[in-house]
Design a protein around this motif. Structure first.
Motif, PDB file in Angstrom:
ATOM      1  N   THR A  99      30.674 -58.670  48.414  1.00  0.00           N
ATOM      2  CA  THR A  99      30.952 -58.734  49.850  1.00  0.00           C
ATOM      3  C   THR A  99      32.031 -57.746  50.276  1.00  0.00           C
ATOM      4  O   THR A  99      32.543 -57.830  51.376  1.00  0.00           O
ATOM      5  CB  THR A  99      31.351 -60.159  50.263  1.00  0.00           C
ATOM      6  N   GLY A 100      32.384 -56.800  49.384  1.00  0.00           N
ATOM      7  CA  GLY A 100      33.260 -55.713  49.779  1.00  0.00           C
ATOM      8  C   GLY A 100      34.692 -55.792  49.301  1.00  0.00           C
ATOM      9  O   GLY A 100      35.508 -54.942  49.654  1.00  0.00           O
ATOM     10  N   THR A 121      26.148 -54.036  39.754  1.00  0.00           N
ATOM     11  CA  THR A 121      25.604 -54.309  41.084  1.00  0.00           C
ATOM     12  C   THR A 121      26.235 -53.378  42.105  1.00  0.00           C
ATOM     13  O   THR A 121      27.263 -52.757  41.838  1.00  0.00           O
ATOM     14  CB  THR A 121      25.845 -55.778  41.490  1.00  0.00           C
ATOM     15  N   GLU A 122      25.618 -53.308  43.251  1.00  0.00           N
ATOM     16  CA  GLU A 122      26.171 -52.558  44.378  1.00  0.00           C
ATOM     17  C   GLU A 122      26.765 -53.544  45.366  1.00  0.00           C
ATOM     18  O   GLU A 122      26.446 -54.727  45.340  1.00  0.00           O
ATOM     19  CB  GLU A 122      25.077 -51.745  45.074  1.00  0.00           C
ATOM     20  N   GLN A 123      27.601 -53.034  46.256  1.00  0.00           N
ATOM     21  CA  GLN A 123      28.132 -53.850  47.333  1.00  0.00           C
ATOM     22  C   GLN A 123      27.218 -53.750  48.542  1.00  0.00           C
ATOM     23  O   GLN A 123      26.422 -52.831  48.652  1.00  0.00           O
ATOM     24  CB  GLN A 123      29.536 -53.383  47.716  1.00  0.00           C
ATOM     25  N   GLY A 124      27.329 -54.717  49.448  1.00  0.00           N
ATOM     26  CA  GLY A 124      26.579 -54.641  50.693  1.00  0.00           C
ATOM     27  C   GLY A 124      25.677 -55.834  50.915  1.00  0.00           C
ATOM     28  O   GLY A 124      25.592 -56.759  50.102  1.00  0.00           O
ATOM     29  N   ALA A 125      24.958 -55.796  52.041  1.00  0.00           N
ATOM     30  CA  ALA A 125      24.124 -56.914  52.463  1.00  0.00           C
ATOM     31  C   ALA A 125      22.919 -57.128  51.549  1.00  0.00           C
ATOM     32  O   ALA A 125      22.542 -58.257  51.274  1.00  0.00           O
ATOM     33  CB  ALA A 125      23.651 -56.695  53.898  1.00  0.00           C
ATOM     34  N   ALA A 126      22.282 -56.056  51.108  1.00  0.00           N
ATOM     35  CA  ALA A 126      21.117 -56.166  50.223  1.00  0.00           C
ATOM     36  C   ALA A 126      21.346 -55.281  49.006  1.00  0.00           C
ATOM     37  O   ALA A 126      20.670 -54.274  48.814  1.00  0.00           O
ATOM     38  CB  ALA A 126      19.846 -55.757  50.963  1.00  0.00           C
ATOM     39  N   PRO A 127      22.326 -55.631  48.181  1.00  0.00           N
ATOM     40  CA  PRO A 127      22.686 -54.742  47.080  1.00  0.00           C
ATOM     41  C   PRO A 127      21.647 -54.704  45.974  1.00  0.00           C
ATOM     42  O   PRO A 127      20.986 -55.689  45.670  1.00  0.00           O
ATOM     43  CB  PRO A 127      23.989 -55.349  46.569  1.00  0.00           C
TER      44      PRO A 127
END
Length: 180
Positions: free
Chosen positions: A93-94, A49-55
């Motif tokens: 969430t980082g 997965t990616e980090q961030g608000a809409a990963p």
């Protein structure tokens, strides 16, 4: 020290494998994982997965245990398909200290050896030489092993510090000291 692994059919290499992850952009990305039992693979969250608000996140994952060839396998090569995969919410969430993920395979991989995850609560590993084995992107699907000294332990971020970083494709490689 970096060296090619020539026989991936023996422990500990037989429990490692190449991960191929397809994301929503349609592209396949490479990473590394290590069997912790016959159906579960330990890897890093950023392979999944990616980090961030809409990963973005992986939509399909394939595992090629003990893979050691070039070029990397395609969908027609025998592999183990993933049934589901998990990562901590804290990572999304980082919080980079939670860059860990688990992939569950749809079927068991017949291997005699699996990694047993351990926890280190202090700085006792500083100065120790550990191995890190994976699939550096520039090596085109070949398994390589690095033998490197732990330069530090950052307890607040759950991080081992080495004199080098993993290359693309090696992400998720286990850090281990193998004792036959």
């Amino acid at each position: 020290m970096s060296e090619r692994v020539w026989n991936a059919a023996i422990p500990p290499y037989s429990a490692m494998g190449l991960l191929r992850m397809r994301f929503s952009d349609g592209a396949w990305y490479l990473g590394t994982g290590a069997l912790i039992d016959a159906r579960n693979i330990l890897t890093c969250a950023h392979n999944l997965t990616e980090q961030g608000a809409a990963p973005d996140h992986a939509l399909e994952i394939r595992f090629y245990p003990g893979w050691n060839g070039a070029p990397p396998p395609d969908g027609g090569t025998p592999y183990e398909a993933a049934e589901c995969w998990f990562w901590p919410t804290a990572y999304r969430t980082g919080q980079d200290a939670w860059d860990v993920g688990v992939v569950r395979l749809a079927a068991a991989v017949p291997r005699e050896f699996a990694f047993q995850p351990t926890q280190s609560a202090g700085t006792g590993l500083v100065g120790e030489f550990l191995d890190l084995t994976g699939y550096p992107g520039a090596r085109n699907g070949e398994m390589w092993r690095d033998h490197d000294q732990v330069a530090g332990v950052e307890l607040t971020t759950n991080t081992l510090l080495f004199t080098h970083d993993t290359l693309p494709g090696s992400s998720g490689s286990p850090v281990y000291l193998y004792d036959a």
